[in-house]
Every structure is written in structure tokens, then in C-alpha cells.
Motif scaffolding. Structure first.
Motif, mmCIF file in Angstrom:
data_model
loop_
_atom_site.group_PDB
_atom_site.id
_atom_site.type_symbol
_atom_site.label_atom_id
_atom_site.label_comp_id
_atom_site.label_asym_id
_atom_site.label_seq_id
_atom_site.Cartn_x
_atom_site.Cartn_y
_atom_site.Cartn_z
ATOM 1 N N GLU A 52 15.736 56.471 55.844
ATOM 2 C CA GLU A 52 16.242 57.744 55.327
ATOM 3 C C GLU A 52 17.583 58.091 55.971
ATOM 4 O OE1 GLU A 52 13.181 57.242 56.513
ATOM 5 O OE2 GLU A 52 11.708 58.028 55.123
ATOM 6 N N TYR B 288 20.318 55.939 54.418
ATOM 7 C CA TYR B 288 20.652 56.470 53.089
ATOM 8 C C TYR B 288 21.578 57.676 53.211
ATOM 9 C CZ TYR B 288 17.389 53.911 49.998
ATOM 10 O OH TYR B 288 16.755 52.978 49.247
ATOM 11 N N GLU C 59 16.029 57.255 45.161
ATOM 12 C CA GLU C 59 16.112 57.979 46.437
ATOM 13 C C GLU C 59 17.570 58.185 46.847
ATOM 14 O OE1 GLU C 59 14.294 55.153 46.136
ATOM 15 O OE2 GLU C 59 12.231 55.891 46.226
ATOM 16 N N THR D 29 18.288 52.800 42.557
ATOM 17 C CA THR D 29 17.469 53.454 43.582
ATOM 18 C C THR D 29 17.536 54.971 43.417
ATOM 19 O OG1 THR D 29 17.229 53.872 45.943
ATOM 20 C CG2 THR D 29 19.369 53.131 45.235
#
Length: 124
Positions: A31, A34, A106, A104
Motif C-alpha cells: 500500500e 502504491y 487499487e 489495477t
């Protein structure tokens, strides 16, 4: 910590390192990466626009929740240029979100949130 990179300074907050330790401790590395990449791409939108408008960055900050920069002679830059520089980050975030949505979701969501958050009017 302050480093010189060409004619620009890069300042890394000690809290950034504390954030890295927190991320590792709570097993949130994916996370964090990202978010870091999304924030960096967002900031590159600002930086690209700054250089296209022939302005200069004096200090580039790396802080716990992202990046920031200070322009040389910012008080002398016209409001139209400032508007373009400010808008470049969210436009970059929305563009990246649209481009990676099928790849993706996310990462697309992170970019979308960053873009929306940066449209909130704060400051002058």
C-alpha cells in the motif's frame, strides 16, 4: 536532511523515515509503495508544468505523506501560471487513474483519491 541536486535542494523529513518504519512494522509495504508512486507521479505533473512554464524549483520536500516543492520567486509568478501548476497534479492523477484502471483498480483508486483531495481549496 538537506541535499543539493544541481541548482535545487531536496529536503527529506525525519518523519518520512518514521513512516517507513511504521509501514514495515504493520506490513503495509504494498500500500505504501502504491501511494508513494501515485504521489510521485502527481508531483511530476506539477514539476513538468513548472519547467514548461520556465519557472524554477528551489526546494523539493519529501515528507511523510508525499512530496512538495517551493518555487523560486514564487511571489512574482503570475496567477495564471500558478493556476496551471496547481491544476497539473490532479490532472496527472486523474489521467494515471484512467490509464491503469483495467490493469489495477487499487492503484487507480489511490490516484483518483489523490486527485480529488488536491482539488479541495486550501490556502489563499
Amino acid at each position: 536532511m538537506l541535499f543539493r541536486f544541481g541548482k535545487m535542494y531536496i529536503s527529506i523529513s525525519i518523519y518520512f523515515f518514521a513512516m517507513i518504519i511504521w509501514v514495515i512494522f504493520f506490513h503495509r509495504i504494498n500500500e505504501f509503495i502504491y501511494c508513494l508512486i501515485a504521489l510521485f507521479l502527481h508531483e511530476l505533473g506539477h514539476i513538468f508544468t513548472i519547467y514548461c512554464l520556465k519557472e524554477k524549483i528551489s526546494v523539493f520536500y519529501i515528507i511523510p505523506f508525499g512530496f512538495s516543492c517551493r518555487l523560486k520567486n514564487q511571489s512574482k509568478i503570475g496567477k495564471d501560471k500558478i493556476f496551471k501548476i496547481i491544476l497539473a497534479g490532479p490532472v496527472t492523477s486523474f489521467t494515471v487513474a484512467g490509464l491503469v484502471f483495467l490493469w489495477t483498480k487499487e492503484f487507480a483508486l489511490v490516484n483518483l483519491i489523490i486527485g480529488i483531495f488536491n482539488l479541495i481549496p486550501i490556502g489563499n
